[in-house]
Design a protein around this motif. Structure first.
Motif, mmCIF file in Angstrom:
data_model
loop_
_atom_site.group_PDB
_atom_site.id
_atom_site.type_symbol
_atom_site.label_atom_id
_atom_site.label_comp_id
_atom_site.label_asym_id
_atom_site.label_seq_id
_atom_site.Cartn_x
_atom_site.Cartn_y
_atom_site.Cartn_z
ATOM 1 N N SER A 163 0.847 -1.180 0.000
ATOM 2 C CA SER A 163 0.000 0.000 0.000
ATOM 3 C C SER A 163 0.889 1.239 0.000
ATOM 4 C CB SER A 163 -0.910 0.006 1.230
ATOM 5 O OG SER A 163 -1.503 1.265 1.429
ATOM 6 N N ASN A 164 0.336 2.354 -0.450
ATOM 7 C CA ASN A 164 1.062 3.616 -0.375
ATOM 8 C C ASN A 164 0.802 4.352 0.934
ATOM 9 O OD1 ASN A 164 2.178 3.329 -2.973
ATOM 10 N ND2 ASN A 164 0.295 4.110 -3.912
ATOM 11 N N VAL A 165 -0.009 3.728 1.790
ATOM 12 C CA VAL A 165 -0.388 4.356 3.046
ATOM 13 C C VAL A 165 0.743 4.210 4.059
ATOM 14 C CG1 VAL A 165 -2.043 4.329 4.965
ATOM 15 C CG2 VAL A 165 -2.834 3.914 2.625
ATOM 16 N N VAL A 166 1.009 5.297 4.771
ATOM 17 C CA VAL A 166 1.991 5.280 5.849
ATOM 18 C C VAL A 166 1.271 5.651 7.140
ATOM 19 C CG1 VAL A 166 4.112 6.287 6.767
ATOM 20 C CG2 VAL A 166 3.883 5.883 4.314
ATOM 21 N N GLY A 167 1.548 4.905 8.183
ATOM 22 C CA GLY A 167 0.903 5.149 9.472
ATOM 23 C C GLY A 167 -0.095 4.064 9.823
#
Length: 428
Positions: free
Chosen positions: A310-314
């Motif tokens: 995923s490109n999601v961080v956190g």
């Protein structure tokens, strides 16, 4: 009742022979000892003297309900008799065959006071090795009605345990009968299930809970840990971020592990992952952090954890599980608006056993970035001096990430267990 149960010869023999003052069923998990002891208990209740109390003792009220009352109320096991076992969840009494039964949790030495003033004619003890020694003595002293009996079950423990040394090994000197059970003594078990159990338990736990032996803890605790098998370079997509689990330290290291459920890319089956670790060693850093600083550092760490595939961080885990002794830090997390904060389940041996089973079945993996945990696992060992005293304790040194591992896995067991439905049965 006996006609509806597929009982083995050993089970029937133990039921008929449980006429001593002290009667103990011990041996492997799922070996049929509990069912045999419960049948013997029902018979004992039916003929118990009218004078004197009848009690059931367990580690807690919840374990009594799960291990004793729930099976007794199972009509598939006990047929019509199950309807004569009446209990309201959370109540400290039950009614069995028309008799009032008092339920007593004995988690520590303070439980001894609950027996004061009692005169008992019958007692059933679930997991006797978990009872405090003083409580056991007090219980025997309260069984003063003529013909009073104690019926107890237990899994094997350290051979130096007081129950083994002072009672089972002295059966010939005491009014005591005992029966040792193995998996082969339970005719109701499916052979495939037995094979699964044998695969899930390793080392100490195999010798005790599968072979049914009273053996001493020694050597490495997680002897089955293999970096080639359990350490991964990449993570799959995490389906559920279960928790972060914290072993709190100021002088000692602070260790925080992040747990998630994902599907192993090789097998396609769900697996529990330690996805990341935040660790602060004040000695190495030459600086101690306050509760507020730890809380801020934790938030910053979680905010920069990348979500795999995923490109999601956190990441926002569902629960934050904290060393139960760190009350001020728990309060700090609440003040900082952290949701899902809870004190960890710190039952050490149960936690170690669960982690061991996950490692043995390959259902636990650790990302290579969790260096503190990876470095600690091979050296996490039993305390030989404690073992000589009949106690199972880890050496309290270089164990902070291992403690966090145990906290996270044990406390969230109800969340991850449904993802592994065919494995890791609860020991009983």
């Amino acid at each position: 009742m006996l006609d509806s149960l597929p009982l083995s010869r050993k089970q029937i023999s133990s039921i008929a022979g449980a006429q001593a003052r002290i009667n103990v069923w011990h041996g492997a998990i799922r070996s049929g000892k509990t069912i045999a002891s419960l049948v013997a208990f029902l018979i004992a209740v039916s003929v118990a003297p009218a004078s004197g109390l009848i009690i059931i003792v367990g580690r807690s009220l919840q374990t009594i309900e799960r291990n004793v009352l729930d099976p007794l109320q199972d009509e598939a096991l006990f047929g019509p008799v199950a309807k004569l076992v009446v209990h309201t969840r959370g109540a400290t009494t039950a009614t069995i065959l028309g008799r009032t039964i008092h339920l007593i949790g004995a988690a520590d030495s303070r439980a001894e006071g609950r027996l004061r003033g009692m005169t008992c004619c019958l007692a059933y003890v679930d997991e006797a090795t978990l009872m405090p020694r003083g409580f056991w003595n007090q219980l025997l002293g309260r069984l003063s009605v003529k013909g009073a009996r104690l019926l107890a079950t237990t899994n094997p423990d350290n051979p130096g345990h007081w129950l083994k040394k002072e009672f089972l090994d002295r059966a010939g000197e005491l009014d005591l009968r005992q029966w040792h059970f193995t998996l082969d003594d339970n005719p109701a078990l499916d052979p495939a299930y037995v094979a699964s159990l044998k695969a899930e338990y390793v080392g100490l736990w195999y010798r005790r809970f599968i072979a049914g032996h009273w053996v001493q803890s020694e050597g490495a605790i997680y002897e089955q840990f293999d970096p080639e098998q359990h350490v991964v370079k990449t993570l799959p997509r995490i389906e559920r971020w279960l928790c972060d689990a914290i072993d709190y330290g100021t002088v000692n290291p602070y260790a925080d592990l992040l747990f998630g459920i994902g599907r192993d890319p090789g097998t396609g089956r769900s697996r529990l992952y330690v996805a990341s670790e935040f660790r602060w060693d004040s000695r190495m850093e030459r600086r101690s952090l306050t509760d507020a600083e730890y809380s801020k550092a934790r938030r910053a760490w979680l905010a920069r954890v990348p979500q795999p595939e995923s490109n999601v961080v956190g990441v926002a885990p569902e629960w934050t599980i904290v060393d139960p002794s760190a009350s001020s830090y728990i309060e700090q997390l609440h003040r900082d608006g952290v949701s899902g904060v809870t004190a960890a389940d710190n039952t050490v041996l149960d936690g170690i056993r669960t982690v061991s089973s996950l490692l043995a079945t390959g259902d636990l993996a650790v990302h290579e970035s969790a260096r503190g945990l990876i470095d600690e696992l091979p050296g996490y060992s039993w305390d030989d001096a404690a073992a000589e005293r009949g106690e199972d304790k880890p050496i309290k040194d270089n164990d902070h990430s291992c403690d966090a591992l145990r906290y996270g896995i044990r406390t969230t067991e109800a969340l991850w267990r449904p993802y592994l439905p065919t494995r890791l049965e609860v020991a009983a």
